[in-house]
Design a protein around this motif. Structure first.
Motif, PDB file in Angstrom:
ATOM      1  N   VAL A  81       0.755  -1.205   0.035  1.00  0.00           N
ATOM      2  CA  VAL A  81       0.032   0.178   0.044  1.00  0.00           C
ATOM      3  C   VAL A  81       0.841   1.326   0.085  1.00  0.00           C
ATOM      4  O   VAL A  81       1.953   1.208   0.593  1.00  0.00           O
ATOM      5  CB  VAL A  81      -1.094   0.123   1.515  1.00  0.00           C
ATOM      6  CG1 VAL A  81      -1.822   1.464   1.265  1.00  0.00           C
ATOM      7  CG2 VAL A  81      -1.632  -1.161   1.239  1.00  0.00           C
ATOM      8  N   TYR A  82       0.401   2.287  -0.625  1.00  0.00           N
ATOM      9  CA  TYR A  82       1.269   3.435  -0.961  1.00  0.00           C
ATOM     10  C   TYR A  82       0.414   4.560  -0.319  1.00  0.00           C
ATOM     11  O   TYR A  82      -0.769   4.723  -0.569  1.00  0.00           O
ATOM     12  CB  TYR A  82       1.650   3.687  -2.270  1.00  0.00           C
ATOM     13  CG  TYR A  82       2.504   4.846  -2.337  1.00  0.00           C
ATOM     14  CD1 TYR A  82       3.667   5.158  -2.320  1.00  0.00           C
ATOM     15  CD2 TYR A  82       1.748   6.201  -2.656  1.00  0.00           C
ATOM     16  CE1 TYR A  82       4.670   6.133  -2.336  1.00  0.00           C
ATOM     17  CE2 TYR A  82       2.610   7.406  -2.612  1.00  0.00           C
ATOM     18  CZ  TYR A  82       3.950   7.476  -2.652  1.00  0.00           C
ATOM     19  OH  TYR A  82       4.628   8.483  -2.686  1.00  0.00           O
ATOM     20  N   LEU A  83       0.901   5.385   0.596  1.00  0.00           N
ATOM     21  CA  LEU A  83       0.183   6.509   1.133  1.00  0.00           C
ATOM     22  C   LEU A  83       0.900   7.848   0.973  1.00  0.00           C
ATOM     23  O   LEU A  83       2.174   7.779   1.163  1.00  0.00           O
ATOM     24  CB  LEU A  83       0.211   6.264   2.739  1.00  0.00           C
ATOM     25  CG  LEU A  83      -0.847   5.415   3.088  1.00  0.00           C
ATOM     26  CD1 LEU A  83      -0.312   3.934   3.122  1.00  0.00           C
ATOM     27  CD2 LEU A  83      -1.431   5.959   4.162  1.00  0.00           C
ATOM     28  N   VAL A  84       0.332   8.746   0.606  1.00  0.00           N
ATOM     29  CA  VAL A  84       1.023  10.192   0.680  1.00  0.00           C
ATOM     30  C   VAL A  84       1.197  10.821   2.077  1.00  0.00           C
ATOM     31  O   VAL A  84       0.034  10.890   2.487  1.00  0.00           O
ATOM     32  CB  VAL A  84       0.059  11.099  -0.218  1.00  0.00           C
ATOM     33  CG1 VAL A  84       0.843  12.373  -0.371  1.00  0.00           C
ATOM     34  CG2 VAL A  84       0.124  10.429  -1.748  1.00  0.00           C
ATOM     35  N   TRP A 126       4.502  -1.249   3.346  1.00  0.00           N
ATOM     36  CA  TRP A 126       3.932   0.110   3.142  1.00  0.00           C
ATOM     37  C   TRP A 126       4.894   1.004   2.844  1.00  0.00           C
ATOM     38  O   TRP A 126       6.050   1.168   3.300  1.00  0.00           O
ATOM     39  CB  TRP A 126       3.648   0.346   4.695  1.00  0.00           C
ATOM     40  CG  TRP A 126       2.386  -0.305   5.340  1.00  0.00           C
ATOM     41  CD1 TRP A 126       2.469  -1.595   5.717  1.00  0.00           C
ATOM     42  CD2 TRP A 126       0.965   0.015   5.214  1.00  0.00           C
ATOM     43  NE1 TRP A 126       1.344  -2.052   5.954  1.00  0.00           N
ATOM     44  CE2 TRP A 126       0.393  -1.203   5.839  1.00  0.00           C
ATOM     45  CE3 TRP A 126       0.458   1.145   4.817  1.00  0.00           C
ATOM     46  CZ2 TRP A 126      -1.149  -1.119   5.928  1.00  0.00           C
ATOM     47  CZ3 TRP A 126      -1.176   0.921   4.897  1.00  0.00           C
ATOM     48  CH2 TRP A 126      -1.836   0.121   5.384  1.00  0.00           C
ATOM     49  N   SER A 127       4.492   1.786   1.580  1.00  0.00           N
ATOM     50  CA  SER A 127       5.111   2.892   1.311  1.00  0.00           C
ATOM     51  C   SER A 127       4.676   4.209   1.463  1.00  0.00           C
ATOM     52  O   SER A 127       3.680   4.551   1.403  1.00  0.00           O
ATOM     53  CB  SER A 127       5.513   2.614  -0.344  1.00  0.00           C
ATOM     54  OG  SER A 127       6.165   1.398  -0.957  1.00  0.00           O
ATOM     55  N   PHE A 128       5.757   5.176   2.056  1.00  0.00           N
ATOM     56  CA  PHE A 128       5.250   6.639   2.442  1.00  0.00           C
ATOM     57  C   PHE A 128       6.142   7.458   1.490  1.00  0.00           C
ATOM     58  O   PHE A 128       7.106   7.341   1.299  1.00  0.00           O
ATOM     59  CB  PHE A 128       5.343   6.639   3.882  1.00  0.00           C
ATOM     60  CG  PHE A 128       4.781   5.680   4.702  1.00  0.00           C
ATOM     61  CD1 PHE A 128       3.310   5.903   5.224  1.00  0.00           C
ATOM     62  CD2 PHE A 128       5.399   4.548   4.857  1.00  0.00           C
ATOM     63  CE1 PHE A 128       2.831   4.956   5.799  1.00  0.00           C
ATOM     64  CE2 PHE A 128       4.713   3.738   5.951  1.00  0.00           C
ATOM     65  CZ  PHE A 128       3.254   3.975   6.285  1.00  0.00           C
ATOM     66  N   GLY A 129       5.390   8.325   0.787  1.00  0.00           N
ATOM     67  CA  GLY A 129       6.058   9.349   0.171  1.00  0.00           C
ATOM     68  C   GLY A 129       5.233  10.841  -0.236  1.00  0.00           C
ATOM     69  O   GLY A 129       4.055  10.694   0.094  1.00  0.00           O
ATOM     70  N   THR A 130       5.752  11.503  -1.250  1.00  0.00           N
ATOM     71  CA  THR A 130       5.195  12.723  -1.565  1.00  0.00           C
ATOM     72  C   THR A 130       4.505  12.639  -2.877  1.00  0.00           C
ATOM     73  O   THR A 130       4.072  13.515  -3.224  1.00  0.00           O
ATOM     74  CB  THR A 130       6.426  13.626  -1.496  1.00  0.00           C
ATOM     75  OG1 THR A 130       7.298  13.469  -2.468  1.00  0.00           O
ATOM     76  CG2 THR A 130       6.962  13.937  -0.435  1.00  0.00           C
ATOM     77  N   TYR A 131       4.685  11.647  -3.606  1.00  0.00           N
ATOM     78  CA  TYR A 131       4.255  11.349  -4.991  1.00  0.00           C
ATOM     79  C   TYR A 131       2.601  11.275  -4.753  1.00  0.00           C
ATOM     80  O   TYR A 131       1.984  10.292  -4.273  1.00  0.00           O
ATOM     81  CB  TYR A 131       4.968  10.244  -5.686  1.00  0.00           C
ATOM     82  CG  TYR A 131       3.828  10.082  -7.052  1.00  0.00           C
ATOM     83  CD1 TYR A 131       4.166  10.949  -8.003  1.00  0.00           C
ATOM     84  CD2 TYR A 131       3.209   9.032  -7.383  1.00  0.00           C
ATOM     85  CE1 TYR A 131       3.496  10.952  -9.217  1.00  0.00           C
ATOM     86  CE2 TYR A 131       2.258   8.929  -8.572  1.00  0.00           C
ATOM     87  CZ  TYR A 131       2.673   9.614  -9.522  1.00  0.00           C
ATOM     88  OH  TYR A 131       2.103   9.652 -10.652  1.00  0.00           O
TER      89      TYR A 131
END
Length: 137
Positions: A81-84, A126-131
């Motif tokens: 899951v990717y979260l901004v 879990w990926s967290f980023g600004t994209y």
């Protein structure tokens, strides 16, 4: 595809955990989610929970509680899951402070994002980023 109103997300990743209470603890403490609701059975098993972060949300529950979704997910592997997030470095430090397994430290990406990656207590990534892609509706 039907839209939503009132600022409600139209997509909710749904995960099942062998120890949903431990997952909720990690997701709230290390990854900054907020509990919206948690429903438990008489035996204390998490039947359904909703956690929010920003304008998004996830649903989760305990494995082995029965029902079609539980049966369909039987034997399923981890998910990603990717979260901004606004401040990747501060978010990463919070995860580190709470003992999360970090798979990739905050890294500037060629496409302009700054991301980090962690594994939760049951192997989900879990990926967290600004994209944050612009979604035209």
């Amino acid at each position: 595809m039907a839209g939503t109103s009132g600022g409600r997300p139209s997509i909710y990743p749904s995960l099942l955990y062998a120890d949903a209470k431990a997952a909720i603890k990690q997701l709230t403490e290390a990854f900054g989610f907020t509990e919206l609701s948690v429903y438990e059975g008489e035996d204390g098993m998490v039947l359904h929970a909703e956690l929010v972060q920003g304008n998004g949300a996830i649903m989760l529950g305990s494995k082995g509680r029965g029902g079609r979704f539980d049966a369909a997910m039987e034997g399923a592997g981890p998910t990603g899951v990717y979260l901004v997030v606004d401040d990747v470095d501060a978010h990463h430090q919070r995860a580190v402070d709470h003992g999360a397994e970090i798979l990739m430290p905050p890294t500037d990406q060629d496409y302009g994002s700054r991301d980090y990656m962690a594994r939760d207590v049951e192997g989900n990534i879990w990926s967290f980023g600004t994209y944050a892609p612009e979604i035209g509706v």
